[in-house]
Enzyme design. Structure first.
Site, PDB file in Angstrom:
ATOM      1  N   GLY A   7       0.815  -1.218   0.000  1.00 34.22           N
ATOM      2  CA  GLY A   7       0.000   0.000   0.000  1.00 34.22           C
ATOM      3  C   GLY A   7       0.843   1.260   0.000  1.00 34.22           C
ATOM      4  O   GLY A   7       0.624   2.174   0.796  1.00 34.22           O
ATOM      5  N   ALA A   8       1.811   1.317  -0.928  1.00 35.14           N
ATOM      6  CA  ALA A   8       2.734   2.466  -0.967  1.00 35.14           C
ATOM      7  C   ALA A   8       2.270   3.550  -1.939  1.00 35.14           C
ATOM      8  O   ALA A   8       2.981   4.523  -2.167  1.00 35.14           O
ATOM      9  CB  ALA A   8       4.139   1.985  -1.334  1.00 35.14           C
ATOM     10  N   ARG A  33      -2.410   0.535  -7.931  1.00 37.95           N
ATOM     11  CA  ARG A  33      -2.414   1.604  -8.939  1.00 37.95           C
ATOM     12  C   ARG A  33      -1.011   1.790  -9.533  1.00 37.95           C
ATOM     13  O   ARG A  33      -0.156   2.457  -8.942  1.00 37.95           O
ATOM     14  CB  ARG A  33      -2.952   2.898  -8.316  1.00 37.95           C
ATOM     15  N   ASP A  54       8.959  -1.828  -8.268  1.00 41.82           N
ATOM     16  CA  ASP A  54       7.510  -1.655  -8.123  1.00 41.82           C
ATOM     17  C   ASP A  54       6.806  -2.962  -8.459  1.00 41.82           C
ATOM     18  O   ASP A  54       7.085  -3.576  -9.477  1.00 41.82           O
ATOM     19  CB  ASP A  54       7.014  -0.520  -9.026  1.00 41.82           C
ATOM     20  N   SER A 138      -4.291  -0.141  14.252  1.00 48.76           N
ATOM     21  CA  SER A 138      -5.076   1.090  14.404  1.00 48.76           C
ATOM     22  C   SER A 138      -5.552   1.190  15.843  1.00 48.76           C
ATOM     23  O   SER A 138      -5.649   0.176  16.541  1.00 48.76           O
ATOM     24  CB  SER A 138      -6.301   1.035  13.482  1.00 48.76           C
ATOM     25  N   TYR A 151     -14.683  -2.956  10.587  1.00 45.79           N
ATOM     26  CA  TYR A 151     -13.321  -2.401  10.488  1.00 45.79           C
ATOM     27  C   TYR A 151     -12.570  -2.643  11.803  1.00 45.79           C
ATOM     28  O   TYR A 151     -11.422  -3.096  11.796  1.00 45.79           O
ATOM     29  CB  TYR A 151     -13.365  -0.903  10.156  1.00 45.79           C
TER      30      TYR A 151
HETATM   31  P1  NDP Z   1      -4.807   5.392   2.099  1.00 42.94           P
HETATM   32  O1  NDP Z   1      -6.161   5.112   1.539  1.00 42.94           O
HETATM   33  O2  NDP Z   1      -4.202   6.721   1.856  1.00 42.94           O
HETATM   34  O3  NDP Z   1      -3.776   4.247   1.656  1.00 42.94           O
HETATM   35  C1  NDP Z   1      -4.161   2.898   1.626  1.00 42.94           C
HETATM   36  C2  NDP Z   1      -3.144   2.099   0.830  1.00 42.94           C
HETATM   37  O4  NDP Z   1      -3.540   0.714   0.866  1.00 42.94           O
HETATM   38  C3  NDP Z   1      -3.088   2.516  -0.626  1.00 42.94           C
HETATM   39  O5  NDP Z   1      -1.742   2.582  -1.032  1.00 42.94           O
HETATM   40  C4  NDP Z   1      -3.806   1.401  -1.362  1.00 42.94           C
HETATM   41  O6  NDP Z   1      -3.215   1.185  -2.638  1.00 42.94           O
HETATM   42  C5  NDP Z   1      -3.499   0.201  -0.455  1.00 42.94           C
HETATM   43  N1  NDP Z   1      -4.487  -0.863  -0.630  1.00 42.94           N
HETATM   44  C6  NDP Z   1      -5.788  -0.852  -0.276  1.00 42.94           C
HETATM   45  N2  NDP Z   1      -6.384  -1.984  -0.669  1.00 42.94           N
HETATM   46  C7  NDP Z   1      -5.433  -2.732  -1.300  1.00 42.94           C
HETATM   47  C8  NDP Z   1      -5.434  -3.997  -1.938  1.00 42.94           C
HETATM   48  N3  NDP Z   1      -6.539  -4.755  -2.003  1.00 42.94           N
HETATM   49  N4  NDP Z   1      -4.291  -4.455  -2.490  1.00 42.94           N
HETATM   50  C9  NDP Z   1      -3.157  -3.708  -2.415  1.00 42.94           C
HETATM   51  N5  NDP Z   1      -3.081  -2.512  -1.827  1.00 42.94           N
HETATM   52  C10 NDP Z   1      -4.224  -2.019  -1.281  1.00 42.94           C
HETATM   53  O7  NDP Z   1      -4.960   5.143   3.686  1.00 42.94           O
HETATM   54  P2  NDP Z   1      -3.896   5.155   4.893  1.00 42.94           P
HETATM   55  O8  NDP Z   1      -2.547   5.507   4.431  1.00 42.94           O
HETATM   56  O9  NDP Z   1      -4.510   5.952   5.965  1.00 42.94           O
HETATM   57  O10 NDP Z   1      -3.981   3.627   5.331  1.00 42.94           O
HETATM   58  C11 NDP Z   1      -2.853   2.800   5.477  1.00 42.94           C
HETATM   59  C12 NDP Z   1      -3.085   1.864   6.651  1.00 42.94           C
HETATM   60  O11 NDP Z   1      -3.192   2.629   7.832  1.00 42.94           O
HETATM   61  C13 NDP Z   1      -4.367   1.027   6.574  1.00 42.94           C
HETATM   62  O12 NDP Z   1      -4.092  -0.292   7.013  1.00 42.94           O
HETATM   63  C14 NDP Z   1      -5.300   1.726   7.557  1.00 42.94           C
HETATM   64  O13 NDP Z   1      -6.255   0.849   8.089  1.00 42.94           O
HETATM   65  C15 NDP Z   1      -4.301   2.181   8.595  1.00 42.94           C
HETATM   66  N6  NDP Z   1      -4.718   3.259   9.481  1.00 42.94           N
HETATM   67  C16 NDP Z   1      -5.118   4.474   8.973  1.00 42.94           C
HETATM   68  C17 NDP Z   1      -5.500   5.481   9.830  1.00 42.94           C
HETATM   69  C18 NDP Z   1      -6.000   6.797   9.349  1.00 42.94           C
HETATM   70  O14 NDP Z   1      -6.644   7.519  10.137  1.00 42.94           O
HETATM   71  N7  NDP Z   1      -5.726   7.198   8.113  1.00 42.94           N
HETATM   72  C19 NDP Z   1      -5.432   5.294  11.285  1.00 42.94           C
HETATM   73  C20 NDP Z   1      -5.020   3.980  11.697  1.00 42.94           C
HETATM   74  C21 NDP Z   1      -4.657   3.025  10.821  1.00 42.94           C
HETATM   75  P3  NDP Z   1      -4.015   0.941  -4.001  1.00 42.94           P
HETATM   76  O15 NDP Z   1      -5.355   1.595  -3.871  1.00 42.94           O
HETATM   77  O16 NDP Z   1      -3.132   1.519  -5.057  1.00 42.94           O
HETATM   78  O17 NDP Z   1      -4.100  -0.543  -4.097  1.00 42.94           O
HETATM   79  C1  8X3 Z   2      -8.292   4.551  11.373  1.00 40.40           C
HETATM   80  C2  8X3 Z   2      -8.570   5.354  12.595  1.00 40.40           C
HETATM   81  O1  8X3 Z   2     -10.333   5.953  14.317  1.00 40.40           O
HETATM   82  O2  8X3 Z   2     -10.998   6.014  11.978  1.00 40.40           O
HETATM   83  O3  8X3 Z   2      -7.907   3.257  11.671  1.00 40.40           O
HETATM   84  O4  8X3 Z   2     -10.656   3.934  13.068  1.00 40.40           O
HETATM   85  S1  8X3 Z   2     -10.225   5.287  12.987  1.00 40.40           S
END
Ligand code: NDP
Ligand code: 8X3
Length: 249
Positions: A7-8, A33, A54, A138, A151
């Site tokens: 998920g980079a 993507r 990549d 999280s 979730y």
């Molecule tokens: P983003 O939506 O900005 O990033 C999510 C990343 O996950 C993207 O790079 C996406 O890539 C990848 N991803 C999602 N589904 C898939 C899949 N099926 N296969 C491969 N890659 C996938 O969100 P965040 O950066 O916030 O999230 C990253 C992590 O942090 C998650 O696990 C989220 O639950 C966790 N998190 C986030 C918080 C927040 O408040 N933002 C708080 C706590 C935890 P692509 O779409 O290109 O596949």
């Molecule tokens: C993402 C943070 O509080 O929306 O994991 O669940 S919260």
């Protein structure tokens, strides 16, 4: 040193790729993507002069995960750190109103996808008798909040798996850690609300949330402790957020 980040293409994963590259790591970046992976590859290669691989795949598809990991060439195979970051929330509604496709996507990505990647990378770590798995959990894996049901359940599963992996991989010298953030401003809420940007903006309106860089720095700090030190678990919150449901607006 080599790091693989799932998920980079966005948010925490993208910032983590930049943070490790800044510190001289070669980086394997993954996500669905392709165009975003190529943009990030160009940035990391030009700005930090590191090697970048990549790999475009969906973590929900075990066959694609296996194929992608088996395709990793030569030097990149000497992976030191895996950051299990790919994940999402889909929807925010009472269990009685939940959409099955949302539930399945969260379970298949946050739990099963993380397991598939970890299983294949663990084999490389076991062969090398070293490695470090850093799971992105999280606050939703520590507490349950209204309408967060599935979730929260997936992130509680990550919390349990983080502990289980640490036990199972102990004999091989593999470190296992988790970082559990509160609210971080990324594409997370746009994804959660099926592309509704206005609704997503309101989540972060009038507050100072965490930035993805805050989490990236914490992940790099965990990875850069001396070899005899394992950071089991970190909870990191914005100062305005006391727990999952109490925040100052
Ligand atoms: P983003 O939506 O900005 O990033 C999510 C990343 O996950 C993207 O790079 C996406 O890539 C990848 N991803 C999602 N589904 C898939 C899949 N099926 N296969 C491969 N890659 C996938 O969100 P965040 O950066 O916030 O999230 C990253 C992590 O942090 C998650 O696990 C989220 O639950 C966790 N998190 C986030 C918080 C927040 O408040 N933002 C708080 C706590 C935890 P692509 O779409 O290109 O596949
Ligand atoms: C993402 C943070 O509080 O929306 O994991 O669940 S919260």
């Amino acid at each position: 040193m080599v790091v693989l980040i799932t998920g980079a293409t966005s948010g925490i994963g993208k910032s983590t790729a930049i943070e490790f590259a800044k510190n001289g790591y070669d980086v394997i970046i993954t996500g669905r993507r392709q165009e975003r992976l190529l943009e990030l590859k160009t940035l990391l290669t030009n700005d930090y002069l590191v090697k970048v691989l990549d790999l475009c795949f969906d973590v929900m598809d075990e066959k694609l995960v296996e194929k992608a990991i088996h395709s990793i060439p030569g030097d990149f195979k000497r992976i030191d750190v895996l950051v299990n970051n790919a994940g999402l929330a889909a929807g925010l509604s009472g269990l009685q109103d939940g959409k099955l496709d949302h539930w399945e996507q969260m379970i298949d990505t946050n739990i099963k996808g993380l397991l598939y990647v970890t299983k294949h990378i663990s084999k490389i770590f076991i062969e090398n008798k070293k490695g470090h798995i850093i799971n992105v959990g999280s606050i939703a894996g520590k507490e349950v909040y209204p309408n967060g049901n599935v979730y929260c359940a997936t992130k509680h599963a990550v919390d349990a798996l983080n502990k289980g992996m640490r036990i199972d991989l102990l004999p091989y010298g593999i470190r296992v850690s988790a970082v559990n953030p509160g609210m971080v401003e990324t594409e997370f809420s746009v994804v959660r609300f099926d592309g509704d940007e206005e609704r997503a903006r309101k989540v972060y309106a009038d507050i100072v949330p965490l930035k993805p860089e805050d989490i990236a720095e914490t992940i790099y700090w965990m990875a850069s402790r001396p070899g005899h030190v394992n950071i089991n678990d970190v909870i990191i919150m914005p100062t305005i957020q006391a727990n999952a449901t109490t925040l100052l607006r």
